[in-house]
Design a protein around this motif. Sequence first.
Motif, PDB file in Angstrom:
ATOM      1  N   SER A  77       0.852  -1.193   0.000  1.00  0.00           N
ATOM      2  CA  SER A  77       0.000   0.000   0.000  1.00  0.00           C
ATOM      3  C   SER A  77       0.880   1.232   0.000  1.00  0.00           C
ATOM      4  N   THR A  78       0.352   2.331  -0.510  1.00  0.00           N
ATOM      5  CA  THR A  78       1.085   3.593  -0.491  1.00  0.00           C
ATOM      6  C   THR A  78       0.958   4.217   0.893  1.00  0.00           C
ATOM      7  N   VAL A  79       2.085   4.378   1.562  1.00  0.00           N
ATOM      8  CA  VAL A  79       2.104   4.919   2.924  1.00  0.00           C
ATOM      9  C   VAL A  79       3.165   6.011   3.012  1.00  0.00           C
ATOM     10  N   SER A  80       3.008   6.842   4.028  1.00  0.00           N
ATOM     11  CA  SER A  80       3.990   7.895   4.266  1.00  0.00           C
ATOM     12  C   SER A  80       5.216   7.309   4.952  1.00  0.00           C
ATOM     13  N   ARG A  81       6.395   7.698   4.458  1.00  0.00           N
ATOM     14  CA  ARG A  81       7.626   7.293   5.126  1.00  0.00           C
ATOM     15  C   ARG A  81       7.880   8.253   6.277  1.00  0.00           C
ATOM     16  N   THR A  82       8.170   7.719   7.438  1.00  0.00           N
ATOM     17  CA  THR A  82       8.368   8.558   8.616  1.00  0.00           C
ATOM     18  C   THR A  82       9.697   8.255   9.282  1.00  0.00           C
ATOM     19  N   VAL A  83      10.188   9.243   9.992  1.00  0.00           N
ATOM     20  CA  VAL A  83      11.421   9.115  10.764  1.00  0.00           C
ATOM     21  C   VAL A  83      11.096   9.492  12.205  1.00  0.00           C
ATOM     22  N   SER A  84      11.410   8.598  13.123  1.00  0.00           N
ATOM     23  CA  SER A  84      11.195   8.879  14.543  1.00  0.00           C
ATOM     24  C   SER A  84      12.469   9.458  15.140  1.00  0.00           C
ATOM     25  N   ALA A  85      12.299  10.449  16.010  1.00  0.00           N
ATOM     26  CA  ALA A  85      13.462  11.083  16.623  1.00  0.00           C
ATOM     27  C   ALA A  85      13.080  11.648  17.982  1.00  0.00           C
ATOM     28  N   THR A  86      14.082  11.874  18.786  1.00  0.00           N
ATOM     29  CA  THR A  86      13.896  12.546  20.073  1.00  0.00           C
ATOM     30  C   THR A  86      14.876  13.708  20.139  1.00  0.00           C
TER      31      THR A  86
ATOM     32  N   SER B  82       5.841   2.475  -0.776  1.00  0.00           N
ATOM     33  CA  SER B  82       4.982   1.307  -0.708  1.00  0.00           C
ATOM     34  C   SER B  82       5.437   0.406   0.437  1.00  0.00           C
ATOM     35  N   ALA B  83       4.466  -0.088   1.193  1.00  0.00           N
ATOM     36  CA  ALA B  83       4.774  -0.979   2.315  1.00  0.00           C
ATOM     37  C   ALA B  83       3.513  -1.748   2.673  1.00  0.00           C
ATOM     38  N   PRO B  84       3.652  -2.955   3.252  1.00  0.00           N
ATOM     39  CA  PRO B  84       2.479  -3.679   3.752  1.00  0.00           C
ATOM     40  C   PRO B  84       1.823  -2.904   4.890  1.00  0.00           C
ATOM     41  N   LEU B  85       0.489  -2.927   4.902  1.00  0.00           N
ATOM     42  CA  LEU B  85      -0.283  -2.237   5.926  1.00  0.00           C
ATOM     43  C   LEU B  85      -1.067  -3.281   6.708  1.00  0.00           C
ATOM     44  N   LEU B  86      -0.771  -3.427   8.004  1.00  0.00           N
ATOM     45  CA  LEU B  86      -1.365  -4.473   8.834  1.00  0.00           C
ATOM     46  C   LEU B  86      -2.262  -3.879   9.913  1.00  0.00           C
ATOM     47  N   PRO B  87      -3.258  -4.659  10.369  1.00  0.00           N
ATOM     48  CA  PRO B  87      -4.010  -4.231  11.568  1.00  0.00           C
ATOM     49  C   PRO B  87      -3.066  -4.180  12.765  1.00  0.00           C
ATOM     50  N   GLU B  88      -3.347  -3.298  13.701  1.00  0.00           N
ATOM     51  CA  GLU B  88      -2.490  -3.166  14.870  1.00  0.00           C
ATOM     52  C   GLU B  88      -2.409  -4.464  15.666  1.00  0.00           C
ATOM     53  N   SER B  89      -3.476  -5.266  15.652  1.00  0.00           N
ATOM     54  CA  SER B  89      -3.491  -6.513  16.418  1.00  0.00           C
ATOM     55  C   SER B  89      -2.520  -7.544  15.868  1.00  0.00           C
ATOM     56  N   ALA B  90      -2.068  -7.365  14.618  1.00  0.00           N
ATOM     57  CA  ALA B  90      -1.168  -8.348  14.020  1.00  0.00           C
ATOM     58  C   ALA B  90       0.278  -8.169  14.470  1.00  0.00           C
TER      59      ALA B  90
ATOM     60  N   TYR C 124       7.417  -7.915  15.983  1.00  0.00           N
ATOM     61  CA  TYR C 124       7.395  -9.111  15.155  1.00  0.00           C
ATOM     62  C   TYR C 124       5.953  -9.474  14.803  1.00  0.00           C
ATOM     63  N   VAL C 125       5.803 -10.353  13.797  1.00  0.00           N
ATOM     64  CA  VAL C 125       4.496 -10.899  13.427  1.00  0.00           C
ATOM     65  C   VAL C 125       4.643 -12.414  13.324  1.00  0.00           C
ATOM     66  N   TYR C 126       3.510 -13.105  13.363  1.00  0.00           N
ATOM     67  CA  TYR C 126       3.485 -14.544  13.115  1.00  0.00           C
ATOM     68  C   TYR C 126       2.937 -14.775  11.721  1.00  0.00           C
ATOM     69  N   ILE C 127       3.611 -15.630  10.961  1.00  0.00           N
ATOM     70  CA  ILE C 127       3.129 -16.016   9.642  1.00  0.00           C
ATOM     71  C   ILE C 127       2.885 -17.526   9.640  1.00  0.00           C
TER      72      ILE C 127
ATOM     73  N   ASP D 152      -4.738   5.589  11.430  1.00  0.00           N
ATOM     74  CA  ASP D 152      -6.054   4.969  11.578  1.00  0.00           C
ATOM     75  C   ASP D 152      -6.236   3.794  10.622  1.00  0.00           C
ATOM     76  N   ASN D 153      -5.465   3.780   9.541  1.00  0.00           N
ATOM     77  CA  ASN D 153      -5.579   2.691   8.559  1.00  0.00           C
ATOM     78  C   ASN D 153      -4.821   1.437   8.966  1.00  0.00           C
ATOM     79  N   GLY D 154      -3.922   1.569   9.920  1.00  0.00           N
ATOM     80  CA  GLY D 154      -3.159   0.415  10.362  1.00  0.00           C
ATOM     81  C   GLY D 154      -1.698   0.758  10.581  1.00  0.00           C
ATOM     82  N   VAL D 155      -0.881  -0.283  10.654  1.00  0.00           N
ATOM     83  CA  VAL D 155       0.551  -0.132  10.912  1.00  0.00           C
ATOM     84  C   VAL D 155       1.319  -0.422   9.633  1.00  0.00           C
ATOM     85  N   ALA D 156       2.119   0.527   9.197  1.00  0.00           N
ATOM     86  CA  ALA D 156       2.960   0.326   8.022  1.00  0.00           C
ATOM     87  C   ALA D 156       4.225  -0.422   8.449  1.00  0.00           C
ATOM     88  N   VAL D 157       4.524  -1.534   7.768  1.00  0.00           N
ATOM     89  CA  VAL D 157       5.697  -2.342   8.076  1.00  0.00           C
ATOM     90  C   VAL D 157       6.739  -2.080   6.997  1.00  0.00           C
TER      91      VAL D 157
END
Length: 389
Positions: free
Chosen positions: A72-81, A313-321, A330-333, A352-357
């Motif tokens: 899926s098309t997702v925004s690329r983000t950078v986390s920082a403190t 582009s990146a896979p978009l998963l439900p947060e529960s996954a 990690y995820v289970y496959i 809100d759409n999920g977690v981009a991996v």
Amino acid sequence: MNYETQLSGEAVAVISEDESRRSRKRLLIGGVVAIVLVTAAVAISMRGGDSANTAAPTAQVPVVTVISPGQSTVSRTVSATGSLAARVDMPVGVVGEGGMVTRVLVQPGDWVRAGQVLATVERSVQTEQVRSLAAQVEVQRANAKLAQAQLDRAKALVGRGFISAADIDQRTATRDQAEAQMRVAQAQLAEQQARTGRLDIRAPASGLVLTRTVEPGQIVQAGGGVLFRMAKDGEMEMQAQVAEGDLTTLRAGNSATVTPIGGRQGFAGRVWQVSPVVDPQTRQGIARIAIPYNSAIRPGGFASAMITSGSGSAPLLPESAVQNDAKGSYVYIVNAKGQVERRDVTVGQVSDNGVAVTGGIAGTEQIVTSAGAFLTPGQKVKPERYKAG
């Protein structure tokens, strides 16, 4: 005697035969009971074994919901403190000769305009000097006025022969000298007035007063330290520490969300400067994120930031996954053998759409969407396709 003995022997024989028959009867009954008990035990064992065999596959092969998210098309983000600071931090000190502070007119948190007086310094001596110089200006002005009048009268008499041209030149020079002396006196007065005015400690620009380190009665002097600190126009920033690899993806103008530590509210900001150098020790650079003033933004505090550096582009998963433990996310496959496998992943933006991996999976795998906490690697499962509600 022989007859009695014979009768006694026959009686004993009868009694022994009765006891023998009763013993055989007891043995027969015991054998029958034992056979019945063994048969019942075998039957119960067989039924229990069948039940166990029937239930075991159900317990060992649970049904799990899986999804193959694709890309899926997702925004690329950078986390920082990093730390919070004023975007333009203005230290304010003594610009004049200093003296004893008589009044402090502002407090930290006050908004001030450019040129506003923040504190005043005692000026009794300077005030008298100003008055003296002002009087000197008046004296020189009177001398210049007199010299001008004498020159004007001489010019009126020169045509009648009473005054020579040389006298006119002399009076002209006298007038010019008087006017020059008046201008010198005026300049000296202006200089002293400026020196006196510099005793007022003023705001160099409009903004927010951050700190105050001066009190009435304190003796201050030029170069004696910072008396106030101000944030120009109240603008704040976050100095985000960004890893070297992520720094190359950032540009001035990238949007960001800044969340102060201990707070829940995020503030929209924008990257206005990306450091041109990287610290050789930490291998990090600084991205400066401008954010508008808010009372929750306190310079010197700590904050986290999520910077949007573009899209991809990146896979978009439900947060529960997505699961987390001490080793990371990690995820289970479910593999081709129907067994559960752990797959470490890198998590990107959460929306809100999920977690981009952003790393670890391609999106074509069968990924368990829920109940991952109850599974173990290698466990047999029955996958069932996820149906979006």
